[in-house]
Design an enzyme around this catalytic site. Structure first.
Site, PDB file in Angstrom:
ATOM      1  N   ALA A 189       4.339  -6.138 -11.725  1.00  0.00           N
ATOM      2  CA  ALA A 189       3.772  -6.168 -13.083  1.00  0.00           C
ATOM      3  C   ALA A 189       2.432  -6.882 -13.061  1.00  0.00           C
ATOM      4  O   ALA A 189       2.141  -7.733 -13.899  1.00  0.00           O
ATOM      5  CB  ALA A 189       4.738  -6.850 -14.058  1.00  0.00           C
ATOM      6  N   ALA A 276       2.897  -1.202  -6.562  1.00  0.00           N
ATOM      7  CA  ALA A 276       1.669  -1.895  -7.005  1.00  0.00           C
ATOM      8  C   ALA A 276       1.873  -3.396  -6.820  1.00  0.00           C
ATOM      9  O   ALA A 276       1.893  -4.164  -7.764  1.00  0.00           O
ATOM     10  CB  ALA A 276       1.369  -1.560  -8.468  1.00  0.00           C
ATOM     11  N   GLY A 278       0.052  -5.533  -4.997  1.00  0.00           N
ATOM     12  CA  GLY A 278      -1.126  -6.303  -4.601  1.00  0.00           C
ATOM     13  C   GLY A 278      -1.939  -5.565  -3.549  1.00  0.00           C
ATOM     14  O   GLY A 278      -1.583  -4.457  -3.129  1.00  0.00           O
ATOM     15  N   ALA A 327     -14.247  -6.001  -9.102  1.00  0.00           N
ATOM     16  CA  ALA A 327     -15.482  -5.297  -8.747  1.00  0.00           C
ATOM     17  C   ALA A 327     -16.735  -6.124  -9.056  1.00  0.00           C
ATOM     18  O   ALA A 327     -17.668  -6.189  -8.244  1.00  0.00           O
ATOM     19  CB  ALA A 327     -15.544  -3.972  -9.496  1.00  0.00           C
ATOM     20  N   HIS A 451     -21.324  -9.335 -39.154  1.00  0.00           N
ATOM     21  CA  HIS A 451     -20.132  -9.054 -39.942  1.00  0.00           C
ATOM     22  C   HIS A 451     -20.184  -7.612 -40.421  1.00  0.00           C
ATOM     23  O   HIS A 451     -21.239  -7.164 -40.862  1.00  0.00           O
ATOM     24  CB  HIS A 451     -20.068  -9.991 -41.154  1.00  0.00           C
ATOM     25  CG  HIS A 451     -18.945  -9.658 -42.088  1.00  0.00           C
ATOM     26  ND1 HIS A 451     -17.639  -9.990 -41.802  1.00  0.00           N
ATOM     27  CD2 HIS A 451     -18.922  -9.001 -43.284  1.00  0.00           C
ATOM     28  CE1 HIS A 451     -16.861  -9.562 -42.799  1.00  0.00           C
ATOM     29  NE2 HIS A 451     -17.623  -8.964 -43.698  1.00  0.00           N
TER      30      HIS A 451
HETATM   31  P1  FAD Z   1     -14.047  -1.470  -2.023  1.00  0.00           P
HETATM   32  O1  FAD Z   1     -14.318  -0.963  -3.371  1.00  0.00           O
HETATM   33  O2  FAD Z   1     -12.645  -1.403  -1.519  1.00  0.00           O
HETATM   34  O3  FAD Z   1     -15.004  -0.647  -1.065  1.00  0.00           O
HETATM   35  C1  FAD Z   1     -14.963  -0.761   0.310  1.00  0.00           C
HETATM   36  C2  FAD Z   1     -15.586   0.478   0.916  1.00  0.00           C
HETATM   37  O4  FAD Z   1     -15.836   0.232   2.281  1.00  0.00           O
HETATM   38  C3  FAD Z   1     -14.694   1.712   0.861  1.00  0.00           C
HETATM   39  O5  FAD Z   1     -15.454   2.825   0.501  1.00  0.00           O
HETATM   40  C4  FAD Z   1     -14.181   1.837   2.291  1.00  0.00           C
HETATM   41  O6  FAD Z   1     -13.895   3.175   2.664  1.00  0.00           O
HETATM   42  C5  FAD Z   1     -15.386   1.329   3.055  1.00  0.00           C
HETATM   43  N1  FAD Z   1     -15.098   0.793   4.387  1.00  0.00           N
HETATM   44  C6  FAD Z   1     -14.225  -0.177   4.719  1.00  0.00           C
HETATM   45  N2  FAD Z   1     -14.303  -0.457   6.034  1.00  0.00           N
HETATM   46  C7  FAD Z   1     -15.257   0.365   6.531  1.00  0.00           C
HETATM   47  C8  FAD Z   1     -15.797   0.544   7.811  1.00  0.00           C
HETATM   48  N3  FAD Z   1     -15.391  -0.187   8.848  1.00  0.00           N
HETATM   49  N4  FAD Z   1     -16.760   1.469   7.961  1.00  0.00           N
HETATM   50  C9  FAD Z   1     -17.194   2.222   6.920  1.00  0.00           C
HETATM   51  N5  FAD Z   1     -16.715   2.075   5.682  1.00  0.00           N
HETATM   52  C10 FAD Z   1     -15.770   1.157   5.490  1.00  0.00           C
HETATM   53  N6  FAD Z   1     -11.635  -4.347 -10.552  1.00  0.00           N
HETATM   54  C11 FAD Z   1     -12.317  -4.639 -11.674  1.00  0.00           C
HETATM   55  O7  FAD Z   1     -13.196  -5.505 -11.655  1.00  0.00           O
HETATM   56  N7  FAD Z   1     -12.066  -3.982 -12.854  1.00  0.00           N
HETATM   57  C12 FAD Z   1     -11.101  -3.037 -12.943  1.00  0.00           C
HETATM   58  O8  FAD Z   1     -10.894  -2.455 -14.011  1.00  0.00           O
HETATM   59  C13 FAD Z   1     -10.368  -2.702 -11.773  1.00  0.00           C
HETATM   60  N8  FAD Z   1      -9.414  -1.751 -11.815  1.00  0.00           N
HETATM   61  C14 FAD Z   1      -8.766  -1.424 -10.668  1.00  0.00           C
HETATM   62  C15 FAD Z   1      -7.786  -0.435 -10.731  1.00  0.00           C
HETATM   63  C16 FAD Z   1      -7.103  -0.069  -9.601  1.00  0.00           C
HETATM   64  C17 FAD Z   1      -6.054   1.025  -9.684  1.00  0.00           C
HETATM   65  C18 FAD Z   1      -7.426  -0.681  -8.348  1.00  0.00           C
HETATM   66  C19 FAD Z   1      -6.733  -0.272  -7.080  1.00  0.00           C
HETATM   67  C20 FAD Z   1      -8.395  -1.678  -8.274  1.00  0.00           C
HETATM   68  C21 FAD Z   1      -9.065  -2.063  -9.440  1.00  0.00           C
HETATM   69  N9  FAD Z   1     -10.026  -3.067  -9.421  1.00  0.00           N
HETATM   70  C22 FAD Z   1     -10.686  -3.393 -10.576  1.00  0.00           C
HETATM   71  C23 FAD Z   1     -10.377  -3.801  -8.183  1.00  0.00           C
HETATM   72  C24 FAD Z   1     -11.661  -3.236  -7.586  1.00  0.00           C
HETATM   73  O9  FAD Z   1     -11.474  -1.870  -7.308  1.00  0.00           O
HETATM   74  C25 FAD Z   1     -12.050  -4.012  -6.334  1.00  0.00           C
HETATM   75  O10 FAD Z   1     -12.109  -5.388  -6.610  1.00  0.00           O
HETATM   76  C26 FAD Z   1     -13.401  -3.547  -5.815  1.00  0.00           C
HETATM   77  O11 FAD Z   1     -13.371  -2.174  -5.503  1.00  0.00           O
HETATM   78  C27 FAD Z   1     -13.829  -4.351  -4.580  1.00  0.00           C
HETATM   79  O12 FAD Z   1     -15.063  -3.891  -4.144  1.00  0.00           O
HETATM   80  P2  FAD Z   1     -15.483  -3.969  -2.610  1.00  0.00           P
HETATM   81  O13 FAD Z   1     -16.876  -3.440  -2.566  1.00  0.00           O
HETATM   82  O14 FAD Z   1     -15.220  -5.307  -2.078  1.00  0.00           O
HETATM   83  O15 FAD Z   1     -14.502  -2.979  -1.823  1.00  0.00           O
HETATM   84  P1  AMP Z   2      -1.008  -8.065  -8.313  1.00  0.00           P
HETATM   85  O1  AMP Z   2      -1.163  -8.825  -7.015  1.00  0.00           O
HETATM   86  O2  AMP Z   2      -1.618  -8.711  -9.502  1.00  0.00           O
HETATM   87  O3  AMP Z   2      -1.407  -6.618  -8.180  1.00  0.00           O
HETATM   88  O4  AMP Z   2       0.560  -8.049  -8.620  1.00  0.00           O
HETATM   89  C1  AMP Z   2       1.530  -7.581  -7.721  1.00  0.00           C
HETATM   90  C2  AMP Z   2       2.889  -8.061  -8.208  1.00  0.00           C
HETATM   91  O5  AMP Z   2       3.928  -7.442  -7.454  1.00  0.00           O
HETATM   92  C3  AMP Z   2       3.087  -9.568  -8.056  1.00  0.00           C
HETATM   93  O6  AMP Z   2       3.310 -10.128  -9.319  1.00  0.00           O
HETATM   94  C4  AMP Z   2       4.325  -9.689  -7.144  1.00  0.00           C
HETATM   95  O7  AMP Z   2       5.173 -10.746  -7.545  1.00  0.00           O
HETATM   96  C5  AMP Z   2       5.027  -8.353  -7.334  1.00  0.00           C
HETATM   97  N1  AMP Z   2       5.902  -7.992  -6.201  1.00  0.00           N
HETATM   98  C6  AMP Z   2       5.648  -8.087  -4.871  1.00  0.00           C
HETATM   99  N2  AMP Z   2       6.706  -7.650  -4.115  1.00  0.00           N
HETATM  100  C7  AMP Z   2       7.675  -7.266  -4.990  1.00  0.00           C
HETATM  101  C8  AMP Z   2       9.011  -6.716  -4.854  1.00  0.00           C
HETATM  102  N3  AMP Z   2       9.579  -6.456  -3.660  1.00  0.00           N
HETATM  103  N4  AMP Z   2       9.705  -6.435  -5.988  1.00  0.00           N
HETATM  104  C9  AMP Z   2       9.150  -6.663  -7.212  1.00  0.00           C
HETATM  105  N5  AMP Z   2       7.918  -7.178  -7.389  1.00  0.00           N
HETATM  106  C10 AMP Z   2       7.157  -7.469  -6.315  1.00  0.00           C
END
Ligand code: FAD
Ligand code: AMP
Length: 472
Positions: A189, A276, A278, A327, A451
Site C-alpha cells: 500500500a 508493488a 518498492g 522524479a 479568492h
Molecule cells: P529512471 O527514470 O529509472 O531512468 C533510468 C534510465 O536509465 C532508464 O531509461 C534505464 O533504461 C536507463 N539505464 C539504466 N542503466 C543503464 C545503463 N547501464 N545503460 C544505459 N541505460 C541505462 N515519481 C514522482 O516524482 N512522481 C510521480 O508521480 C511518480 N509516479 C511513479 C509511478 C510509478 C508507477 C513508478 C514506477 C514510479 C513513479 N515515480 C514517480 C518515481 C519516478 O519514476 C522515479 O523516481 C524516477 O523515474 C527516477 O529517475 P531516474 O532518472 O533516477 O531513473
Molecule cells: P513503497 O516502497 O512505498 O512502494 O511501498 C511498498 C510497500 O510494500 C511497503 O509498505 C511494504 O511494507 C509492502 N510490502 C513489502 N513486502 C510485502 C509483502 N510480502 N506483503 C505485503 N506487503 C509488503
C-alpha cells in the site's frame, strides 16, 4: 574514440535533465540510454516517462473522469446515460501521451547539442564509457572527463510472488491491463499500489491491497494518513494492513494468494495480482570489473552531498542513490551535478523535496511531520484548515480534506506543510517555495491569496498557526 566533457548514463528525469543542463552550460555532452518502446525504438525518459509518473497520471485522469460521470456530475445537473469505458482507447491515449513526451525529450537533447546513444552503457577505467548497442549492433567506447550515472531503479521482486507479466505483474503490467480485472490484488500500500489501485477501482475492479506494515503510509503525517485511509476505504479500496503475503500461484483463471495477518494464515483468489513492494537501484552491468564504485548498505551507489561517487570525476543521481525515489529529486540532482562540473556552486536542498500521492483526494507534503517533530522534542505550533470551509471547494464539489502548517514555536519558521485534498499536488508548490525562502507562517499568513481558490486553505492554515484563521 569520441571525447566528451560529460557522458551521462541513463535517460530518465535525472539523466536527461543533467544532460540538458550540461548542454546549456556549453559542455560537450553525450547521453546513453537503453530503454526501448513497444515499437522497439529508443524511448527516452526512463521509468518516469515510460512506466511511471506520466502514464500513471494519464490513467488516473482518465479513470477520474469516468468515475465522475456517476459520482460527481449528477450533482451538477449533468446526467450521462449509457456511458461506457473503452479500455483499449484509454490505453492508446496513455501510450500517445508517453510517445509525445519521448519525442519531446529527444528534441530537447538535440536543441542542447547532446548526442544521444541508444544501448547499454558501462563505466570502465579512466572514465571511459562503453556503449553496447542493442541486438548485434556492436560496441563503441566514449572518453569522458566526467560521468554522471543516472541508471534509476527497477521494481523489487519477492520470491513469494514471482512476476510472470500476465497474471502477476509489476507497475508496467498494471498500466497495461487490456480489460478491467474483476478482482485485483495488490501487494504493497505504497504510493504505486495506491495510485494503480485507484485507477482500476474507479473503472470497476474490486481491489484488495495487502500491506505487511500495521501503519498506513508510514512516512506521511499521521493525521493525513488516518484521513486518507478512511477516505480510500470509503471509496471501496479494501486495504488490509498487517497482511504479509507469503505465496502467490498463478493459474489459468487467476491467482491464489496466501497471506498472514494477526489472526493467522489467510487465502485470497484474484484475477490479477500487482506486486508493488518498492523499488531498488538498478546497477546491473553498470561498471567494468576494474572500477571500484562504492555502494551503500541499501545497494545504492554511495555519494556525498554533491553526488560525487568514490570514483574521481564520476557522479551519481536519482533513484540510483540515497534519498526519496522521486522524479523531481532526480532532476534537481541532475542540474546540481551539471553546475558542479561546470565549476558552479552546488545547492541541493533535500530538506524540501515535496512528496505527492495522486489518489483522490491527493496527498502532498513537504518538510517534517508532526510525529517527527514530537520525536525530536521540537517546540512547534500547528495550524489546520478544512476544505469544507472554502467556497471554491464547495463550488467544485471537492470538500474533503485539510491543510496543516507546522511552524517553529519560537522563530515561527515553517517546518512542514501537509495537505490532503483536491489539487494538493499543485498547492504544495507554494509551501515548498515558502520553505525554500525559510518563511515564517506569518509571512504566508500576510500573503494575499486569490479568492475563491483552494490555495486559501494554505493561507488560512498559516493564519491558524497563530489562532487567527478567518473562516472557521
Ligand atoms: P529512471 O527514470 O529509472 O531512468 C533510468 C534510465 O536509465 C532508464 O531509461 C534505464 O533504461 C536507463 N539505464 C539504466 N542503466 C543503464 C545503463 N547501464 N545503460 C544505459 N541505460 C541505462 N515519481 C514522482 O516524482 N512522481 C510521480 O508521480 C511518480 N509516479 C511513479 C509511478 C510509478 C508507477 C513508478 C514506477 C514510479 C513513479 N515515480 C514517480 C518515481 C519516478 O519514476 C522515479 O523516481 C524516477 O523515474 C527516477 O529517475 P531516474 O532518472 O533516477 O531513473
Ligand atoms: P513503497 O516502497 O512505498 O512502494 O511501498 C511498498 C510497500 O510494500 C511497503 O509498505 C511494504 O511494507 C509492502 N510490502 C513489502 N513486502 C510485502 C509483502 N510480502 N506483503 C505485503 N506487503 C509488503
Amino acid at each position: 574514440m569520441k571525447r566528451y566533457d560529460v557522458v551521462v548514463i541513463g535517460g530518465g528525469p535525472g539523466g536527461y535533465v543533467a544532460a540538458i543542463r550540461c548542454g546549456q552550460l556549453g559542455l560537450a555532452t553525450a547521453l546513453v540510454d537503453e530503454w526501448l518502446g513497444a515499437d522497439g525504438k529508443p524511448a527516452l525518459g526512463g521509468t518516469c516517462l515510460n512506466v511511471g509518473c506520466i502514464p500513471s497520471k494519464a490513467l488516473l485522469d482518465s479513470s477520474h473522469h469516468y468515475h465522475n460521470l456517476a459520482h460527481l456530475l449528477p450533482a451538477h445537473g449533468i446526467t450521462v446515460e449509457g456511458a461506457s469505458m473503452d479500455v483499449a482507447a484509454m490505453l492508446a491515449r496513455k501510450d500517445k501521451v508517453v510517445q509525445t513526451m519521448n519525442r519531446g525529450v529527444a528534441a530537447l537533447l538535440k536543441k542542447n547539442k547532446v548526442n544521444a546513444y541508444s544501448g547499454h552503457g558501462r563505466l570502465e577505467t579512466d572514465n571511459r564509457v562503453s556503449v553496447a548497442r542493442h541486438g548485434n549492433g556492436g560496441e563503441e567506447t566514449l572518453a569522458a572527463k566526467n560521468v554522471v550515472i543516472a541508471s534509476g531503479s527497477v521494481p523489487v521482486s519477492i520470491p513469494v510472488a514471482p512476476v510472470d507479466g500476465d497474471r502477476i505483474v509489476d507497475n508496467a503490467g498494471a498500466l497495461a491491463f487490456q480489460k478491467v480485472p474483476a478482482r485485483l490484488g495488490i501487494i504493497g500500500a505504497g504510493v504505486i499500489g495506491l495510485e494503480l489501485g485507484s485507477v482500476w477501482k474507479r473503472l470497476g475492479s474490486e481491489v484488495i491491497i495487502l500491506e505487511a506494515l500495521d501503519d498506513f503510509l508510514a512516512a506521511a503525517d499521521r493525521q493525513i494518513a488516518g484521513d486518507a485511509l478512511k477516505s480510500l476505504t470509503k471509496q471501496g479500496l479494501d486495504i488490509r494492513l498487517g497482511a504479509r503475503v507469503t505465496g502467490a500461484k498463478a493459474g489459468k483463471k487467476g491467482v491464489a494468494v496466501k497471506y498472514e495477518d494477526k489472526a493467522g494464515p489467510k487465502a485470497l483468489e484474484v484475477d490479477r495480482l500487482v506486486v508493488a513492494v518498492g523499488r531498488r537501484a538498478y546497477t546491473e552491468g553498470l561498471v567494468g570489473a576494474d572500477v571500484a564504485l562504492a555502494m551503500d548498505n541499501g545497494g545504492r551507489i554511495q555519494v556525498d552531498d554533491v553526488c560525487r561517487t568514490s570514483v574521481d570525476g564520476v557522479y551519481a543521481i536519482g533513484d540510483a542513490v540515497k534519498g526519496p525515489m522521486l522524479a523531481h529529486k532526480a532532476s534537481e540532482e541532475g542540474v546540481a551535478v551539471a553546475e558542479h562540473i561546470a565549476g558552479g556552486a552546488v545547492h541541493i536542498d533535500h530538506r524540501i523535496v515535496p512528496w505527492v500521492i495522486y489518489t483522490h483526494p491527493e496527498i502532498a507534503w513537504v518538510g517534517e511531520t508532526e510525529q517527527q517533530l514530537k520525536e525530536a522534542g521540537s517546540d512547534y505550533r500547528a495550524g489546520s484548515f478544512p476544505y469544507r470551509a472554502l467556497g471554491r471547494a464547495h463550488g467544485a464539489g471537492d470538500v474533503e480534506g485539510f491543510v496543516k502548517v507546522l511552524a517553529d514555536a519560537k522563530s515561527d519558521e515553517i517546518l512542514g506543510v501537509h495537505i490532503f485534498g483536491a489539487q494538493a499536488s499543485e498547492l504544495i508548490a507554494e509551501a515548498v517555495t515558502a520553505m525554500a525562502f525559510r518563511s515564517s507562517s506569518e509571512d504566508l499568513a500576510r500573503t494575499i491569496h486569490a479568492h475563491p481558490t483552494l490555495s486559501e486553505a494554505v493561507h488560512e492554515a498559516a493564519l491558524a498557526v497563530d489562532g487567527r484563521a478567518l473562516h472557521i
